[in-house]
Design an enzyme around this catalytic site. Structure first.
Site, short mmCIF file in Angstrom:
data_model
loop_
_atom_site.label_atom_id
_atom_site.label_comp_id
_atom_site.label_asym_id
_atom_site.label_seq_id
_atom_site.Cartn_x
_atom_site.Cartn_y
_atom_site.Cartn_z
N CYS A 1 0.83 -1.21 0.00
CA CYS A 1 0.00 0.00 0.00
C CYS A 1 0.87 1.26 0.00
CB CYS A 1 -0.98 -0.01 1.17
SG CYS A 1 -2.39 1.11 0.92
N ASP B 1 -3.42 1.31 10.04
CA ASP B 1 -4.59 2.19 10.19
C ASP B 1 -5.06 2.20 11.63
OD1 ASP B 1 -4.52 1.12 7.27
OD2 ASP B 1 -5.65 3.00 7.23
O1 LIG Z 1 -0.86 7.05 8.03
P1 LIG Z 1 -0.10 6.46 6.89
O2 LIG Z 1 1.14 5.78 7.36
O3 LIG Z 1 0.15 7.45 5.78
O4 LIG Z 1 -1.05 5.35 6.21
C1 LIG Z 1 -1.48 4.24 6.95
C2 LIG Z 1 -2.34 3.32 6.16
O5 LIG Z 1 -3.43 4.02 5.55
C3 LIG Z 1 -3.73 3.37 4.30
O6 LIG Z 1 -5.09 3.12 4.16
P2 LIG Z 1 -6.00 3.77 2.97
O7 LIG Z 1 -5.21 3.82 1.70
O8 LIG Z 1 -6.45 5.13 3.49
O9 LIG Z 1 -7.19 2.81 2.87
C4 LIG Z 1 -2.89 2.12 4.24
O10 LIG Z 1 -3.52 1.00 4.82
C5 LIG Z 1 -1.67 2.59 5.01
O11 LIG Z 1 -0.85 1.52 5.46
#
Ligand SMILES: O=P(O)(O)OC[C@H]1O[C@H](OP(=O)(O)O)[C@H](O)[C@@H]1O
Length: 323
Positions: free
Chosen positions: A136, A205
């Site tokens: 991701c 998350d």
């Molecule tokens: O806070 P940071 O480290 O940037 O992101 C944390 C997590 O948020 C994202 O979720 P999505 O893409 O919003 O569903 C991913 O799962 C990623 O690992």
């Protein structure tokens, strides 16, 4: 009673979070804190909320609820709302307004500092010449890799594309910009490439009191494969990802997103009657995670609960709820 309508910027932020135009747990948190400040500005300017402290408070709570309802899994969102709304204080609208703006700014500053601090901790786990695998797009995970590069280490990356929304493309671009050579792979190629990888670095998350890591769907399978291959895996997560409600036995809701992200309408039609499911996150049990890297240092997942009690011991207040 119907909710007072939040100001336009709150509606726009809520919509951008729900549609994932604004995404990533830390980014969502800072957008929510900034939206509360914008709500305070708007509420202090006009209407009943500009002269009545109780109406002002009610409008702030309604804004909090509108933001809270956008996405259920990343706890950084309610933690941001808690941080700002619990610091709302004063007898006049002016004082209330100021306290919200100050808290919002302090929160965003704290978020940036935490990411920088955890980046240095995570970087210490990486050695010159290492190859990392990512899943991701996580700004916390990237902070670790970028800090390692800043320390003068040569790092390369194998980046999983991350179906269905392909956030891996954002990771690939940002790592390339940081001077990290990138190899992009489809998710199902991950196990094959683990033999060429020294570390798996992911974000989070939410983190549960038992050390379970809630992150983008596919993280748990990746962690099990990494363990089987003997590749260490770390989660980079600043402490706003700690989920206070799990201290009292609650579980973390996993967001189910629209099936249109998985299959387009035409292909679906051609296949015929089938079910399509699109969970956005999964839970990696603590035994498959080597370390949780935070701005307070690194922790074995099983001991994260001590930090959670220290920081969120007073429990999970809901300052957006009407009294
Ligand atoms: O806070 P940071 O480290 O940037 O992101 C944390 C997590 O948020 C994202 O979720 P999505 O893409 O919003 O569903 C991913 O799962 C990623 O690992």
């Amino acid at each position: 009673m119907t909710d007072p309508e939040p100001a336009a910027p709150v509606g726009e932020t809520a919509e951008s979070i729900a549609t994932m135009e604004v995404r990533g747990a830390a980014t969502i948190a800072s957008a929510a804190a900034e939206a509360l400040a914008e709500q305070a500005e708007a509420a202090a300017e006009a209407g009943e909320t500009a002269s009545d402290p109780a109406a002002f408070r009610a409008s702030m709570r309604a804004a909090g609820r509108a933001l809270r309802e956008t996405r259920p899994t990343a706890v950084s969102l309610p933690n941001a709302l808690r941080y700002v709304l619990q610091r709302m204080e004063g007898a006049t609208v002016d004082e209330l307004h100021r306290s919200v703006v100050d808290a919002s700014e302090a929160f965003v500053r704290q978020l940036d500092r935490a990411q920088e601090d955890l980046g240095r901790v995570g970087a210490n786990r990486l050695a010159d010449g290492d190859t990392v695998m990512t899943h991701c797009h996580s700004t916390d995970a990237l902070a670790c890799i970028e800090a390692a590069v800043e320390q003068g280490k040569s790092i390369s990356a194998v980046v999983k594309e991350t179906r269905p929304r392909q956030q891996g493309h954002i990771t690939a671009e940002q790592l390339r910009e940081a001077g990290v050579p990138v190899t992009l792979i489809v998710d199902s190629a991950a196990r094959r490439y683990l033999d060429e990888v020294d570390h798996v670095v992911v974000g989070a998350d939410s983190i549960a009191a038992d050390g379970g890591v809630i992150n983008k769907i596919g993280t748990s399978g990746l962690a099990v494969n990494a363990r089987e291959r003997g590749v260490p895996i770390m989660t980079a997560a600043q402490t706003i990802k700690l989920h206070p409600e799990t201290l009292t036995g609650h579980t973390v809701e996993i967001e189910m997103r629209d099936e249109g992200e998985v299959i387009d309408a035409r292909a679906r039609e051609e296949i015929g009657e089938i079910a399509v499911e699109n969970p956005a996150f999964d839970v990696t049990p603590p035994r498959y995670m080597d370390a949780i890297v935070t701005e307070h240092g690194q922790f074995p997942p099983e001991s994260i609960v001590t930090l959670m009690r220290e920081l969120f011991g007073e429990g999970a207040a809901e300052p957006w709820a009407d009294p």
